[in-house]
Design an enzyme around this catalytic site. Structure first.
Site: not given
Length: 390
Positions: A315, A265, A237, A45
């Site tokens: 979250h 989130e 999720e 990421r």
């Protein structure tokens, strides 16, 4: 008592921007994302810039020198917003004007805000105000919110090692999904095989969950959910991007009825969550108090969820959400993010930025009676104030 000054500070490394980690941290190891359709951004990421913003720390100082602290992911751009725009609504106000300050910050930024970076900055200011008020009144924030409805919090772990989480006493272990639609049937099978192996390791009486981080479409998520049901996946999720409220509604209709659908989130304010609850119909919403608008807005979001029969399991966000969760009946457990690089030890989520951050023992967490959120800035962490408004 009046508020004397607002300061916006930045820091590099571990903190509120918990993705800003060194190499080889489990949290950045081959995670399915909306950018995974591009092979060059699939392995990490950080490759597409998840950590470019960094941590924003907001200090709000009262006339007597008492300082409240709030944190978020916003870095230098967020510091500019706080110093150049939001500070005018805070300085000179009473320390008890929390609701009024929030309303002014939100309405004054509507033309360029509403969500994202601006709401992150507003959240940090709001959290600092609650921390300040608690310190001045010599009460923990949870006392300001009506007091605890339970003695301790039960925690599940977000982790690269659910097997270790079970040994440590957590309710369950949430894993990142590693392969998205662009990796085809082979990737789907790899996701299920990873789940199968982990179920084999942890046995039948331990929750396992997949965090999809907005990476899927309705068709892929449906296939994944039905395949994962064989291995008793507790929930799926954030399967879709936050704005696909219609898609979430369709996914809820298609998913196994025994599996929970969770998301939220990356949603902001009561207005976003109203759309999500009415159209998407999630079983659990997961607002991040450091991003969604702070405690002031989370109170409203939680009330909406309660009226829609949905649970609220915020979250991440450590103490900033713990003080809220312990005061709400529709928040029966909480998330603990395993920030050890190999997810084999329990360490504070915001380390090294904050000191005195409580951590779960045996999967359970007790909050101290320390005023405010009960944490302090680490004086050894180098903070920088890139802007001022004096």
């Amino acid at each position: 008592m009046k508020i004397r000054q607002v300061r916006a500070l930045t820091v590099t490394g571990g903190g509120a921007d918990y993705h800003d980690q060194a190499e080889d941290h489990w949290i950045d190891d081959h995670v399915a994302t909306p950018m995974a359709k591009y092979p060059e951004y699939r392995a990490s990421r950080q490759a597409f810039g998840i950590n470019v913003l960094g941590t924003l720390v907001v200090e709000v100082e009262a006339e007597d020198g008492t300082v409240g602290v709030g944190v978020t992911t916003a870095g230098e751009p967020g510091a500019y917003i706080v110093e150049k725009h939001l500070a005018r609504f805070v300085e000179g106000a009473s320390v008890t004007d929390v609701e009024k300050i929030w309303d002014q910050m939100f309405n004054a930024t509507l033309y360029y805000g509403r969500k994202g970076l601006v709401l992150n900055a507003i959240s940090a200011v709001d959290l600092a105000l609650y921390d300040l008020l608690g310190k001045i009144r010599q009460e923990p924030v949870y006392a300001l919110l009506g007091g605890p409805v339970r003695d301790e919090l039960q925690c599940y772990a977000t982790t690269g090692r659910p097997d270790v989480a079970k040994e440590l006493g957590f309710l369950g272990g949430k894993m990142t999904l590693q392969h998205g639609p662009a990796e085809g049937v082979e990737g789907l099978h790899a996701n299920i095989e990873r789940l199968r192996k982990m179920r084999e390791q942890v046995g039948p009486d331990f929750w396992l969950m997949f965090d999809c981080w907005m990476a899927l479409d309705v068709e892929y998520a449906t296939r994944l959910a039905h395949a994962a049901a064989e291995y008793d996946l507790k929930w799926l999720e954030e399967a879709l991007i936050p704005d696909d409220y219609w898609g979430y509604g369709e996914l809820r209709r298609r998913m196994p009825s025994t599996m929970l659908m969770t998301t939220g989130e990356h949603e902001h304010t009561r207005y976003g969550f109203r759309l999500l609850l009415e159209m998407g119909r999630p079983d659990i919403i997961q607002p991040d108090v450091n991003w969604c608008g702070g405690i002031t807005e989370l109170i409203k979001i939680s009330a909406l969820a309660d009226a829609h029969g949905a649970m609220v399991v915020p979250h991440g966000s450590s103490v900033y959400s713990y003080h809220f969760v312990i005061t709400r009946h529709n928040s029966p457990f909480t998330e603990f993010l395993m920030m050890h690089p190999q997810a084999t030890e329990v360490v504070p989520m915001f380390s090294p930025l904050l000191l005195d951050e409580p951590v779960p023992v045996g999967g359970r967490l007790r909050l101290p009676e320390t005023p405010g959120f009960g944490v302090r800035l680490n004086p050894e962490v180098e903070l920088r104030r890139p802007y001022d408004h004096d």
